[in-house]
Scaffold this active site. Structure first.
Site, PDB file in Angstrom:
ATOM      1  N   GLU A  28      62.133 128.970  -2.329  1.00  0.00           N
ATOM      2  CA  GLU A  28      63.543 128.850  -2.712  1.00  0.00           C
ATOM      3  C   GLU A  28      63.905 129.789  -3.865  1.00  0.00           C
ATOM      4  O   GLU A  28      64.926 129.592  -4.535  1.00  0.00           O
ATOM      5  CB  GLU A  28      63.857 127.404  -3.075  1.00  0.00           C
ATOM      6  CG  GLU A  28      63.644 126.429  -1.929  1.00  0.00           C
ATOM      7  CD  GLU A  28      63.957 124.995  -2.321  1.00  0.00           C
ATOM      8  OE1 GLU A  28      65.151 124.686  -2.461  1.00  0.00           O
ATOM      9  OE2 GLU A  28      63.032 124.195  -2.484  1.00  0.00           O
ATOM     10  N   SER A 156      65.901 123.183   0.793  1.00  0.00           N
ATOM     11  CA  SER A 156      66.806 124.222   1.311  1.00  0.00           C
ATOM     12  C   SER A 156      66.646 124.462   2.804  1.00  0.00           C
ATOM     13  O   SER A 156      66.843 125.571   3.300  1.00  0.00           O
ATOM     14  CB  SER A 156      66.611 125.532   0.540  1.00  0.00           C
ATOM     15  OG  SER A 156      67.020 125.395  -0.796  1.00  0.00           O
ATOM     16  N   TYR A 222      73.667 128.638   2.909  1.00  0.00           N
ATOM     17  CA  TYR A 222      73.666 129.701   1.899  1.00  0.00           C
ATOM     18  C   TYR A 222      74.291 131.021   2.342  1.00  0.00           C
ATOM     19  O   TYR A 222      74.521 131.896   1.514  1.00  0.00           O
ATOM     20  CB  TYR A 222      72.224 129.964   1.442  1.00  0.00           C
ATOM     21  CG  TYR A 222      71.581 128.756   0.823  1.00  0.00           C
ATOM     22  CD1 TYR A 222      72.055 128.244  -0.384  1.00  0.00           C
ATOM     23  CD2 TYR A 222      70.529 128.105   1.441  1.00  0.00           C
ATOM     24  CE1 TYR A 222      71.485 127.125  -0.958  1.00  0.00           C
ATOM     25  CE2 TYR A 222      69.939 126.982   0.871  1.00  0.00           C
ATOM     26  CZ  TYR A 222      70.419 126.499  -0.327  1.00  0.00           C
ATOM     27  OH  TYR A 222      69.859 125.389  -0.888  1.00  0.00           O
ATOM     28  N   ARG A 260      71.393 114.911  -6.326  1.00  0.00           N
ATOM     29  CA  ARG A 260      72.215 114.830  -5.114  1.00  0.00           C
ATOM     30  C   ARG A 260      71.456 114.021  -4.077  1.00  0.00           C
ATOM     31  O   ARG A 260      70.265 114.239  -3.847  1.00  0.00           O
ATOM     32  CB  ARG A 260      72.507 116.232  -4.574  1.00  0.00           C
ATOM     33  CG  ARG A 260      73.697 116.283  -3.627  1.00  0.00           C
ATOM     34  CD  ARG A 260      73.815 117.630  -2.951  1.00  0.00           C
ATOM     35  NE  ARG A 260      72.761 117.790  -1.951  1.00  0.00           N
ATOM     36  CZ  ARG A 260      71.921 118.824  -1.916  1.00  0.00           C
ATOM     37  NH1 ARG A 260      71.985 119.786  -2.816  1.00  0.00           N
ATOM     38  NH2 ARG A 260      70.995 118.890  -0.969  1.00  0.00           N
ATOM     39  N   ASP A 262      71.370 112.968  -0.117  1.00  0.00           N
ATOM     40  CA  ASP A 262      71.858 113.331   1.217  1.00  0.00           C
ATOM     41  C   ASP A 262      71.804 112.115   2.131  1.00  0.00           C
ATOM     42  O   ASP A 262      70.789 111.396   2.183  1.00  0.00           O
ATOM     43  CB  ASP A 262      71.000 114.458   1.803  1.00  0.00           C
ATOM     44  CG  ASP A 262      71.160 115.758   1.019  1.00  0.00           C
ATOM     45  OD1 ASP A 262      72.158 115.899   0.298  1.00  0.00           O
ATOM     46  OD2 ASP A 262      70.268 116.624   1.115  1.00  0.00           O
ATOM     47  N   GLU A 275      67.345 112.283   1.872  1.00  0.00           N
ATOM     48  CA  GLU A 275      66.492 112.773   0.791  1.00  0.00           C
ATOM     49  C   GLU A 275      67.288 112.901  -0.490  1.00  0.00           C
ATOM     50  O   GLU A 275      68.514 112.771  -0.504  1.00  0.00           O
ATOM     51  CB  GLU A 275      65.864 114.121   1.149  1.00  0.00           C
ATOM     52  CG  GLU A 275      66.860 115.240   1.382  1.00  0.00           C
ATOM     53  CD  GLU A 275      66.171 116.526   1.846  1.00  0.00           C
ATOM     54  OE1 GLU A 275      66.025 117.429   1.004  1.00  0.00           O
ATOM     55  OE2 GLU A 275      65.802 116.615   3.030  1.00  0.00           O
ATOM     56  N   ASN A 277      67.689 115.423  -4.037  1.00  0.00           N
ATOM     57  CA  ASN A 277      67.418 116.709  -4.680  1.00  0.00           C
ATOM     58  C   ASN A 277      67.629 116.522  -6.178  1.00  0.00           C
ATOM     59  O   ASN A 277      68.729 116.173  -6.615  1.00  0.00           O
ATOM     60  CB  ASN A 277      68.369 117.778  -4.124  1.00  0.00           C
ATOM     61  CG  ASN A 277      68.005 119.179  -4.560  1.00  0.00           C
ATOM     62  OD1 ASN A 277      67.611 119.404  -5.700  1.00  0.00           O
ATOM     63  ND2 ASN A 277      68.139 120.122  -3.643  1.00  0.00           N
ATOM     64  N   GLY A 281      71.396 122.782  -5.977  1.00  0.00           N
ATOM     65  CA  GLY A 281      71.907 124.138  -6.047  1.00  0.00           C
ATOM     66  C   GLY A 281      73.179 124.224  -6.867  1.00  0.00           C
ATOM     67  O   GLY A 281      73.993 123.299  -6.897  1.00  0.00           O
TER      68      GLY A 281
END
Length: 318
Positions: A28, A156, A222, A260, A262, A275, A277, A281
């Protein structure tokens, strides 16, 4: 919609010398460099003495030399999110943004995170742990198609395979044969893809992700400009429910600061946790800044607030 308290500080000098940790050697790296540039520019624009540091070894050297007072961690994946960085900085008494050793190490491992959620009675899709050499065909047959296959400790959407039937399993099997770590196979959820940013004790407005393609892969995250991000992603009771679930999942995994969560909304089973994070990002395509903006928190203010969490509450009274 949740309210976020005003920032506690206005003087950038309270942060001292800040290292913005970015880059690193992992898969990443490019995303982290992009995020790091944004954070660095935002902190400097607010008058904070911030400097970039590429990777944990360089940061360790700088910490030993006493060059920084705290760290804004935007090193995605690897040692930035697996507890290694957090343990290093804890040993030296240097504050760092985001979760500590436990929350970082646990949530970097998708399998163990799901095991914790399941033990806490929180909803997550059925899954199989795939150690090296595992029989992917047997696991998929046990779960039932369609399934996702993904590395347990990457982010990612790196190395993620969407497998609709047995004939489509071959690429995942080929990847597994060359991959050193564990893989996670989980039942694919059919329904809305959502994410909830966490800032302190507040769940930010949800975002519903609508990719132009069939699913939200690396390109959609991205590169593509045609992915839709609807914020808030839900309304009424559904928005309140997903906010409460995201906070419960975050806390159950020992996380704090920011992050974050998900979530998928299955058409039959309702919300399903996917999951967490712990160093989300912060690029132009990233989701936490989009959600914060709905509460009137711009990118620079968000960076300030994330960094502010590294200062103890009693500092505000000084």
């Amino acid at each position: 919609m949740s309210a976020v308290a005003p920032a506690r500080f206005t003087d950038p000098a309270v942060f001292g010398r800040v290292a913005v940790l970015l880059g690193g050697p992992g898969s990443e790296r490019e995303v982290s460099l992009d995020s790091g540039r944004g954070v660095l520019d935002a902190l400097r624009a607010r008058g904070i003495d911030a400097q970039p540091v590429d990777g944990v070894p360089a940061l360790a050297e700088a910490i030993v030399a006493g060059r920084f007072d705290r760290v804004f961690n935007i090193l995605h994946g690897g040692d930035g999110e697996n507890g290694v960085l957090q343990g290093l900085l804890q040993a030296f008494g240097v504050p760092c943004t985001g979760s500590g050793v436990l929350g970082s190490a646990l949530t970097m491992d998708k399998i163990r995170t799901k095991q914790v959620w399941a033990s806490a009675g929180l909803p997550t899709p059925r899954f199989e742990r795939l150690p090296r050499g595992a029989d992917l065909r047997a696991a998929a047959a046990a779960l039932g198609y369609p399934v996702f296959v993904k590395p347990a400790c990457e982010g990612s959407s790196v190395g993620v395979f969407r497998v609709l039937n047995e004939a489509a399993l071959a690429p995942a099997i080929e990847f597994a044969a060359a991959y050193d770590g564990e893989l996670l196979m989980e039942q694919m959820v059919r329904g809305d893809e959502l994410t909830v940013g966490i800032l302190g004790d507040v769940a930010l407005p949800s975002i519903r992700i609508v990719p132009a393609g069939e699913w939200y892969d690396y390109h959609a995250k991205y590169v593509a400009d045609d992915t839709q991000y609807l914020c808030p992603g839900l309304t009424g009771d559904a928005e309140a429910e997903i906010a409460a679930l995201a906070l419960a999942a975050f806390r159950a995994a020992g996380c704090h600061g920011w992050g974050r969560v998900d979530v998928m909304r299955d058409v039959e089973r309702g919300f399903q946790l996917i999951e967490i994070n712990t160093a989300p990002g912060m690029t132009s395509h990233s989701l936490v800044p989009k959600a914060a903006a709905q509460l009137g928190i711009d990118y620079a203010d968000l960076c300030w607030r994330v960094l502010e969490a590294t200062l103890p509450m009693e500092e505000a009274a000084r």
